[in-house]
Design a protein around this motif. Sequence first.
Motif, PDB file in Angstrom:
ATOM      1  N   ARG A  42      -9.602  12.375   3.581  1.00 27.42           N
ATOM      2  CA  ARG A  42     -10.298  11.596   2.578  1.00 27.42           C
ATOM      3  C   ARG A  42      -9.433  11.470   1.333  1.00 27.42           C
ATOM      4  N   CYS A  43      -9.286  10.248   0.839  1.00 25.72           N
ATOM      5  CA  CYS A  43      -8.536  10.055  -0.392  1.00 25.72           C
ATOM      6  C   CYS A  43      -9.390  10.475  -1.572  1.00 25.72           C
ATOM      7  N   SER A  44      -8.733  10.757  -2.667  1.00 24.91           N
ATOM      8  CA  SER A  44      -9.428  11.215  -3.865  1.00 24.91           C
ATOM      9  C   SER A  44     -10.445  10.185  -4.335  1.00 24.91           C
ATOM     10  N   ALA A  45     -11.703  10.606  -4.450  1.00 29.81           N
ATOM     11  CA  ALA A  45     -12.755   9.691  -4.890  1.00 29.81           C
ATOM     12  C   ALA A  45     -12.593   9.315  -6.353  1.00 29.81           C
ATOM     13  N   GLY A  46     -11.724  10.012  -7.059  1.00 30.99           N
ATOM     14  CA  GLY A  46     -11.511   9.716  -8.472  1.00 30.99           C
ATOM     15  C   GLY A  46     -10.505   8.621  -8.725  1.00 30.99           C
ATOM     16  N   LEU A 232       2.924   3.526   1.489  1.00 29.36           N
ATOM     17  CA  LEU A 232       2.690   4.967   1.446  1.00 29.36           C
ATOM     18  C   LEU A 232       1.303   5.205   0.859  1.00 29.36           C
ATOM     19  N   VAL A 233       0.513   6.049   1.533  1.00 26.83           N
ATOM     20  CA  VAL A 233      -0.837   6.364   1.074  1.00 26.83           C
ATOM     21  C   VAL A 233      -1.025   7.871   1.155  1.00 26.83           C
ATOM     22  N   GLN A 234      -1.356   8.473   0.028  1.00 28.09           N
ATOM     23  CA  GLN A 234      -1.580   9.920   0.004  1.00 28.09           C
ATOM     24  C   GLN A 234      -3.078  10.195   0.103  1.00 28.09           C
ATOM     25  N   GLY A 236      -5.673  13.476   0.967  1.00 26.46           N
ATOM     26  CA  GLY A 236      -5.875  14.878   1.312  1.00 26.46           C
ATOM     27  C   GLY A 236      -4.577  15.621   1.498  1.00 26.46           C
ATOM     28  N   ARG A 237      -4.401  16.199   2.652  1.00 24.86           N
ATOM     29  CA  ARG A 237      -3.240  17.053   2.934  1.00 24.86           C
ATOM     30  C   ARG A 237      -2.024  16.286   3.443  1.00 24.86           C
ATOM     31  N   HIS A 238      -2.135  14.972   3.563  1.00 25.61           N
ATOM     32  CA  HIS A 238      -1.061  14.202   4.174  1.00 25.61           C
ATOM     33  C   HIS A 238      -0.670  12.990   3.335  1.00 25.61           C
ATOM     34  N   THR A 239       0.578  12.593   3.492  1.00 19.05           N
ATOM     35  CA  THR A 239       1.041  11.282   3.048  1.00 19.05           C
ATOM     36  C   THR A 239       1.217  10.436   4.298  1.00 19.05           C
ATOM     37  N   TYR A 240       0.502   9.323   4.361  1.00 22.09           N
ATOM     38  CA  TYR A 240       0.613   8.410   5.482  1.00 22.09           C
ATOM     39  C   TYR A 240       1.737   7.423   5.195  1.00 22.09           C
ATOM     40  N   ILE A 241       2.646   7.277   6.160  1.00 22.25           N
ATOM     41  CA  ILE A 241       3.836   6.441   6.018  1.00 22.25           C
ATOM     42  C   ILE A 241       3.710   5.285   7.000  1.00 22.25           C
ATOM     43  N   TYR A 242       3.520   4.100   6.470  1.00 25.92           N
ATOM     44  CA  TYR A 242       3.387   2.918   7.316  1.00 25.92           C
ATOM     45  C   TYR A 242       4.746   2.249   7.464  1.00 25.92           C
ATOM     46  N   GLY A 243       5.005   1.749   8.671  1.00 27.63           N
ATOM     47  CA  GLY A 243       6.273   1.106   8.951  1.00 27.63           C
ATOM     48  C   GLY A 243       6.082  -0.248   9.607  1.00 27.63           C
ATOM     49  N   LEU A 244       7.182  -0.925   9.853  1.00 25.61           N
ATOM     50  CA  LEU A 244       7.155  -2.293  10.375  1.00 25.61           C
ATOM     51  C   LEU A 244       8.151  -2.437  11.511  1.00 25.61           C
ATOM     52  N   LYS A 245       7.696  -3.079  12.581  1.00 21.50           N
ATOM     53  CA  LYS A 245       8.588  -3.423  13.690  1.00 21.50           C
ATOM     54  C   LYS A 245       8.037  -4.669  14.367  1.00 21.50           C
ATOM     55  N   GLY A 287       3.309  -9.690   7.673  1.00 24.42           N
ATOM     56  CA  GLY A 287       4.539 -10.173   7.079  1.00 24.42           C
ATOM     57  C   GLY A 287       5.543  -9.058   6.882  1.00 24.42           C
ATOM     58  N   ALA A 288       6.640  -9.383   6.181  1.00 22.92           N
ATOM     59  CA  ALA A 288       7.713  -8.419   5.958  1.00 22.92           C
ATOM     60  C   ALA A 288       7.283  -7.283   5.056  1.00 22.92           C
ATOM     61  N   SER A 289       6.193  -7.488   4.330  1.00 23.96           N
ATOM     62  CA  SER A 289       5.638  -6.438   3.495  1.00 23.96           C
ATOM     63  C   SER A 289       4.127  -6.590   3.508  1.00 23.96           C
ATOM     64  N   TYR A 290       3.431  -5.493   3.326  1.00 22.05           N
ATOM     65  CA  TYR A 290       1.972  -5.497   3.324  1.00 22.05           C
ATOM     66  C   TYR A 290       1.525  -4.266   2.559  1.00 22.05           C
ATOM     67  N   SER A 291       0.243  -4.182   2.267  1.00 21.54           N
ATOM     68  CA  SER A 291      -0.289  -2.994   1.606  1.00 21.54           C
ATOM     69  C   SER A 291      -1.524  -2.497   2.333  1.00 21.54           C
ATOM     70  N   ILE A 292      -1.721  -1.191   2.307  1.00 21.34           N
ATOM     71  CA  ILE A 292      -2.937  -0.557   2.818  1.00 21.34           C
ATOM     72  C   ILE A 292      -3.451   0.350   1.707  1.00 21.34           C
ATOM     73  N   THR A 293      -4.686   0.087   1.273  1.00 16.80           N
ATOM     74  CA  THR A 293      -5.216   0.734   0.087  1.00 16.80           C
ATOM     75  C   THR A 293      -6.577   1.345   0.386  1.00 16.80           C
ATOM     76  N   PRO A 294      -6.800   2.639   0.058  1.00 14.94           N
ATOM     77  CA  PRO A 294      -8.132   3.217   0.216  1.00 14.94           C
ATOM     78  C   PRO A 294      -9.091   2.683  -0.835  1.00 14.94           C
ATOM     79  N   MET A 295     -10.236   2.173  -0.366  1.00 12.26           N
ATOM     80  CA  MET A 295     -11.265   1.653  -1.264  1.00 12.26           C
ATOM     81  C   MET A 295     -12.641   1.922  -0.655  1.00 12.26           C
ATOM     82  N   GLY A 296     -13.517   2.518  -1.435  1.00 11.80           N
ATOM     83  CA  GLY A 296     -14.893   2.679  -1.010  1.00 11.80           C
ATOM     84  C   GLY A 296     -15.070   3.358   0.326  1.00 11.80           C
ATOM     85  N   GLY A 297     -14.208   4.318   0.649  1.00  9.34           N
ATOM     86  CA  GLY A 297     -14.312   5.001   1.924  1.00  9.34           C
ATOM     87  C   GLY A 297     -13.703   4.240   3.083  1.00  9.34           C
TER      88      GLY A 297
END
Length: 391
Positions: A42-46, A232-234, A236-245, A287-297
């Motif tokens: 779970r990402c920080s609710a703050g 990159l998304v941090q 809890g205990r992990h940093t999630y690393i997204y890649g492209l291929k 595309g060549a770049s994208y974002s993944i963002t935690p929002m509202g659970g």
Amino acid sequence: MAGSSKTVGAALLAGVALCGVLGTSALAATTGPAAGTVPADRCSAGAPYHSRGPLGTPTATANTEVTEAFRTFGNNGGGWPNQGGWAASDGVYSTTVPGKGVVWLMNDTFLGPVNQDESMTEPGFIHGSILLGGADGLPDTTITGGTRDEPKSIADPPGAVDGDPWYWNGDGIMDGGKLRVFEYRIGKTDGEPPWNFGWISTDIVTYTEDFKVERVTTSYGEAGGVSWGTELVQCGRHTYIYGLKDNTIHLARARAGGLTGNDWEFWNGSGWSSDPHSTVAITTDVGASYSITPMGGEFVLTTTSAAIFTDHRVYVATAPTPIGPWSPKTPVYTAPEGGVGNLYAPYNVAAHPGLSKPGELVISYNVNSQQGDDLLANANNNRPRFVTIRF
């Protein structure tokens, strides 16, 4: 003129030549685990970009305030008294650094001064720069390597000779109390210009508090494989690393604070593996770049399609976990610059949580031209545009 042979943007070139931007996939394709089958941190609710309650239907509008802030910043010399700071660039990432606020990570950068009609005459050119945000997060000053009289790229690969190879940055994040930025090592090839370059490997650059290179660590990823660090998304205990291929998203994770270690885990479709070659795509047609963002659970994907020269839209998808399953992509915004003359847009979508309010997400996309003269005639043809997505 430095950079005069540059006819298309660096980050887009990286996407086209190295990551297969022109591939085709079904927009509605959804991959990933069934909902509820994979425990997610779970990402920080703050976090300021967390909404309260379920996300609604996304809508998007142009964010002229931030777009104009970058325009004014570039026209006024990028915060340098000699007017030689940031004038225009692509590859717009941002992260929040304690004590510094929002920090902007930029790729191929034209340096001022910018003329009164917003043209550029013999601008300087470097492959990477950092912009510091002021109290409002908007760009305030330019940081480069070298000096203000003789600026250089913010970071260069060890052993580079006459600028070959060079770095194009991916995402950056605070990890272990340090700013760490993924850097793609790019080198010249025998290909036909302007496509005569290729991705060699990926490094992680660790910066000091004053944005000097402290350490360079060779990371996962090799030519022909997954280019890690697009997002990159941090959590809890992990940093999630997204890649492209090949226009698909792959996922790895590292323990928080251990991004530069060699003990990542890779999602193989059913669980986490220590084998970097076991990864499978978690969704397609990005595309060549994208974002993944935690929002509202949930997790919000913002991207373009792979066919960026013909499809000028920004898409949104959501998932209940960092892995998926991802909803069908919904088009929310059409870049008005796309297909006008020699211009193409949008490309290199990136989200900026540090500027976002609850229930909304500020993103950027890049604009460029297939003719280098268009960039010199109008610096805005190589400056980011910003959009606010509301749920």
